[in-house]
Design an enzyme around this catalytic site. Structure first.
Site, short mmCIF file in Angstrom:
data_model
loop_
_atom_site.label_atom_id
_atom_site.label_comp_id
_atom_site.label_asym_id
_atom_site.label_seq_id
_atom_site.Cartn_x
_atom_site.Cartn_y
_atom_site.Cartn_z
N SER A 262 -6.18 66.75 -10.99
CA SER A 262 -5.45 65.55 -10.01
C SER A 262 -5.01 66.30 -8.92
O SER A 262 -5.96 66.88 -8.03
CB SER A 262 -4.51 64.84 -10.89
OG SER A 262 -4.03 63.82 -10.30
N THR A 263 -3.53 66.29 -8.68
CA THR A 263 -3.07 66.88 -7.48
C THR A 263 -3.43 68.30 -7.46
O THR A 263 -3.01 68.97 -8.26
CB THR A 263 -1.64 66.71 -7.73
OG1 THR A 263 -1.31 65.24 -7.71
CG2 THR A 263 -0.90 67.19 -6.32
N HIS B 40 -9.03 62.55 -10.00
CA HIS B 40 -8.09 61.29 -9.53
C HIS B 40 -8.23 61.32 -8.03
O HIS B 40 -7.81 62.10 -7.24
CB HIS B 40 -6.60 61.27 -9.88
CG HIS B 40 -6.38 61.41 -11.24
ND1 HIS B 40 -5.47 61.91 -11.98
CD2 HIS B 40 -7.28 60.98 -12.25
CE1 HIS B 40 -5.32 61.86 -13.28
NE2 HIS B 40 -6.35 61.35 -13.44
N MET C 8 -0.54 65.87 -11.55
CA MET C 8 0.56 65.44 -12.13
C MET C 8 0.11 64.40 -13.40
O MET C 8 -0.75 63.92 -13.59
CB MET C 8 0.88 64.47 -10.97
CG MET C 8 2.36 63.80 -10.96
SD MET C 8 2.58 62.62 -9.99
CE MET C 8 2.86 63.63 -8.19
N ASP D 167 -2.70 63.05 -18.06
CA ASP D 167 -4.11 62.31 -18.18
C ASP D 167 -4.97 63.62 -18.97
O ASP D 167 -4.85 64.76 -18.20
CB ASP D 167 -4.48 61.87 -17.19
CG ASP D 167 -6.02 61.41 -17.33
OD1 ASP D 167 -6.06 60.84 -18.41
OD2 ASP D 167 -6.74 61.17 -16.16
#
Length: 371
Positions: A190-191, A217, A312, A315
């Site tokens: 993600s991030t 993401h 973040m 998940d």
């Protein structure tokens, strides 16, 4: 603790709107604003803000050029704002390559925007990113090398970061081939993921013998451009996953943003399903690492190397727990090299990840274990 923010945007309206949204949290203070990239460089040096929000298209000096210069001289977390277009996707990816750590879609053009999540997303990202200021210069340098190398080879989660891992984490820089049987490689991020994925895939050989499933993401309008970029900097073939296509060894399939990448069939005859799943409040991400990894567990069982990169939230933890029970190998990026240690921290805290690995060594570890 209070954090200072420098807002950079050529629109007076946007600067004011950003200030209003940011300062809804008492921990955040907009110390100044700049109307172009040149001003941003000067004010970043003068004020030493904890974080900068940066627009891309500005007069005098654009945002991408400003990011490059700021990261070269005084590295600081930079959050980019992007338009929801193909051009915006390319510009945002360029900014991430230049050293920006994350981005948000520019959804506040209309002050009557009913989406109350816009301000929450902004404040959440700022509060998460200001805590992570190390390794920014190194990551920028690493991606610059990838970009110059020849090719031979969103809905926010409420939990910003996971709690610290209670027990010492085993951090490694290399592996000795275990001899375990594998049938696929699965990576969730993600991030900070766009940069981490480029580094992870860059060293894998064109002859990599297994399919690779990538879940990042990212908005739907961005993933096509991101797949093309990964393909340009990797030896393996990288493509945006399409509904109904048959999985092939040596190909990396990127889940499309805004939808879910599922699998059906067997390990020797697997087909990709791209679908929309009704949001019942439990699915926080589109695409979701958990949903894809659960299907990977159904198709490939324990013959999987699953890797959770920077991001973040948490998940991927539930599905990795399932994969580990089946005998899969689970690795996570280490805290020091992660932009956000949420996802890798969650899978580590749950005692699912066997080891943590610095981003610098992940690709070589995969190569040593699977090739």
């Amino acid at each position: 603790m209070n954090y200072t923010v420098l807002v950079v945007d050529d629109s007076i309206f946007h600067r004011r709107r950003l200030k209003e949204m940011i300062e809804e949290d008492a921990r955040l203070k907009v110390i100044d604003a700049a109307s172009n990239g040149k001003e941003a460089i000067l004010k970043a040096k003068e004020l030493s803000p904890d974080i900068i929000t940066m627009d891309v298209e500005m007069p005098v000096l654009d945002g991408i050029s400003a990011v490059k210069q700021i990261m070269q001289h005084q590295p600081v977390p930079i959050l980019m704002f992007s338009s929801l277009t193909a051009e915006g996707a390319d510009q945002t990816l360029d900014a991430l390559d230049a050293g920006a750590v994350d981005f948000l879609l520019k959804e506040f053009d209309n002050k009557f925007n009913p989406d109350k999540d816009v301000g929450f997303k902004l404040r959440s990202k700022i509060l998460t990113l200001v805590r992570k200021r190390h390794t920014l210069k190194r990551q920028t340098r690493d991606i610059a090398k990838l970009k110059n190398a020849p090719k031979t080879f969103i809905r926010a989660e409420k939990t910003l970061v996971t709690a610290p891992v209670a027990e010492p984490v085993k951090i490694i820089s290399g592996v000795v081939k275990s001899g375990k049987t594998y049938k696929c490689l699965a990576i969730g991020a993600s991030t900070g993921g766009p940069v981490a994925l480029q580094k992870t895939l860059a060293v894998l050989p064109a002859s990599f013998p297994y399919p690779i499933f990538l879940v990042q993401h990212m908005p739907g309008s961005f993933t096509e451009a991101f797949a093309q970029r990964l393909n340009q900097t990797s030896n393996v073939s990288v493509k945006l996953a399409k509904d109904g296509e048959k999985v092939q060894p040596g190909v990396a399939y990127l889940a499309p943003g805004g939808r879910q990448m599922l699998l059906k069939g067997t390990s020797s005859a697997c087909t990709i399903r791209i679908t929309d799943i009704e949001d019942d409040g439990r699915i926080l991400y589109k695409p979701s690492v958990d949903l894809t990894f659960f299907d990977i567990a159904k198709v490939y069982g324990g013959d999987v190397l699953a890797l959770i990169l920077t991001g973040m939230g948490s998940d991927g933890t539930e599905a990795c727990t399932r994969l580990k029970r089946l005998g899969a190998t689970i690795w996570a990026q280490d805290e020091k090299s992660s932009v956000v240690y949420g996802m890798p921290g969650a899978v580590t805290k749950a005692k699912v990840a066997q080891v943590n690995i610095d981003l610098e060594h992940i690709s070589q570890c995969i190569k040593s274990e699977m090739v």
